[in-house]
Motif scaffolding. Structure first.
Motif, PDB file in Angstrom:
ATOM      1  N   VAL A 196     -14.073  -1.010   0.529  1.00 48.15           N
ATOM      2  CA  VAL A 196     -12.743  -0.437   0.691  1.00 48.15           C
ATOM      3  C   VAL A 196     -12.255  -0.838   2.083  1.00 48.15           C
ATOM      4  O   VAL A 196     -12.787  -0.359   3.088  1.00 48.15           O
ATOM      5  CB  VAL A 196     -12.772   1.098   0.532  1.00 48.15           C
ATOM      6  CG1 VAL A 196     -11.391   1.684   0.720  1.00 48.15           C
ATOM      7  CG2 VAL A 196     -13.343   1.481  -0.834  1.00 48.15           C
ATOM      8  N   ASP A 197     -11.311  -1.761   2.112  1.00 42.25           N
ATOM      9  CA  ASP A 197     -10.844  -2.337   3.377  1.00 42.25           C
ATOM     10  C   ASP A 197     -12.018  -2.778   4.240  1.00 42.25           C
ATOM     11  O   ASP A 197     -12.055  -2.544   5.443  1.00 42.25           O
ATOM     12  CB  ASP A 197      -9.928  -1.364   4.124  1.00 42.25           C
ATOM     13  CG  ASP A 197      -8.571  -1.228   3.462  1.00 42.25           C
ATOM     14  OD1 ASP A 197      -8.164  -2.155   2.721  1.00 42.25           O
ATOM     15  OD2 ASP A 197      -7.906  -0.204   3.679  1.00 42.25           O
ATOM     16  N   GLY A 201       0.797  -1.217   0.000  1.00 41.40           N
ATOM     17  CA  GLY A 201       0.000   0.000   0.000  1.00 41.40           C
ATOM     18  C   GLY A 201       0.829   1.265   0.000  1.00 41.40           C
ATOM     19  O   GLY A 201       0.427   2.275   0.535  1.00 41.40           O
ATOM     20  N   PRO A 243      -6.650   2.929   0.980  1.00 39.24           N
ATOM     21  CA  PRO A 243      -6.908   1.508   1.201  1.00 39.24           C
ATOM     22  C   PRO A 243      -5.729   0.617   0.841  1.00 39.24           C
ATOM     23  O   PRO A 243      -4.871   0.986   0.054  1.00 39.24           O
ATOM     24  CB  PRO A 243      -8.068   1.223   0.253  1.00 39.24           C
ATOM     25  CG  PRO A 243      -7.806   2.140  -0.895  1.00 39.24           C
ATOM     26  CD  PRO A 243      -7.263   3.405  -0.249  1.00 39.24           C
ATOM     27  N   ALA A 244      -5.749  -0.562   1.420  1.00 38.67           N
ATOM     28  CA  ALA A 244      -4.836  -1.620   1.005  1.00 38.67           C
ATOM     29  C   ALA A 244      -5.540  -2.539   0.017  1.00 38.67           C
ATOM     30  O   ALA A 244      -4.914  -3.115  -0.856  1.00 38.67           O
ATOM     31  CB  ALA A 244      -4.360  -2.421   2.209  1.00 38.67           C
ATOM     32  N   ARG A 245      -6.876  -2.673   0.167  1.00 37.85           N
ATOM     33  CA  ARG A 245      -7.627  -3.576  -0.699  1.00 37.85           C
ATOM     34  C   ARG A 245      -8.977  -2.953  -1.048  1.00 37.85           C
ATOM     35  O   ARG A 245      -9.637  -2.362  -0.206  1.00 37.85           O
ATOM     36  CB  ARG A 245      -7.881  -4.897   0.005  1.00 37.85           C
ATOM     37  CG  ARG A 245      -8.688  -5.860  -0.866  1.00 37.85           C
ATOM     38  CD  ARG A 245      -8.965  -7.179  -0.190  1.00 37.85           C
ATOM     39  NE  ARG A 245      -7.713  -7.844   0.099  1.00 37.85           N
ATOM     40  CZ  ARG A 245      -7.509  -8.583   1.191  1.00 37.85           C
ATOM     41  NH1 ARG A 245      -8.444  -8.732   2.081  1.00 37.85           N
ATOM     42  NH2 ARG A 245      -6.350  -9.171   1.378  1.00 37.85           N
ATOM     43  N   VAL A 266      -2.838  -0.365  -4.758  1.00 35.74           N
ATOM     44  CA  VAL A 266      -3.842  -1.101  -3.988  1.00 35.74           C
ATOM     45  C   VAL A 266      -4.124  -2.431  -4.676  1.00 35.74           C
ATOM     46  O   VAL A 266      -3.951  -2.569  -5.890  1.00 35.74           O
ATOM     47  CB  VAL A 266      -5.155  -0.315  -3.810  1.00 35.74           C
ATOM     48  CG1 VAL A 266      -4.931   0.968  -3.047  1.00 35.74           C
ATOM     49  CG2 VAL A 266      -5.817  -0.027  -5.129  1.00 35.74           C
TER      50      VAL A 266
END
Length: 94
Positions: free
Chosen positions: A67-68, A3, A82-84, A14
């Motif tokens: 989002v996360d 991230g 976000p990371a994911r 992401v």
């Protein structure tokens, strides 16, 4: 996935996961994507549609994003950092 933010570009990487019709339209289940640090839900969906063509664009117009793990539906809502991101088309059933 770290991230990380691009120091000079104002972007971040992401992990984007696609489900159901979105995965079919994107031709993949997941990918890593550089997104602007100030991306909105609509901007991110538009970016993904531009990467994968009209089929994903049509599906993305009806999608929501997790989002996360937090649901985002408003196209003007900032995505944040976000990371994911999970791309979720409408699901039938109940």
């Amino acid at each position: 996935m770290d991230g990380t933010t691009g120091a000079t570009t104002g972007t971040r990487t992401v992990e984007v996961r696609y489900f159901a019709a979105a995965a079919e339209a994107a031709g993949r289940d997941a990918e890593r994507v550089e997104v602007p640090a100030d991306a909105t839900v609509g901007g991110l969906l538009d970016l993904l549609a531009a990467r994968h063509g009209d089929a994903l664009g049509a599906v993305a117009a009806r999608c929501a994003l997790l989002v996360d793990g937090v649901l985002h539906r408003d196209r003007d809502e900032p995505v944040g950092t976000p990371a994911r991101v999970d791309v979720l088309p409408p699901f039938a059933g109940g």
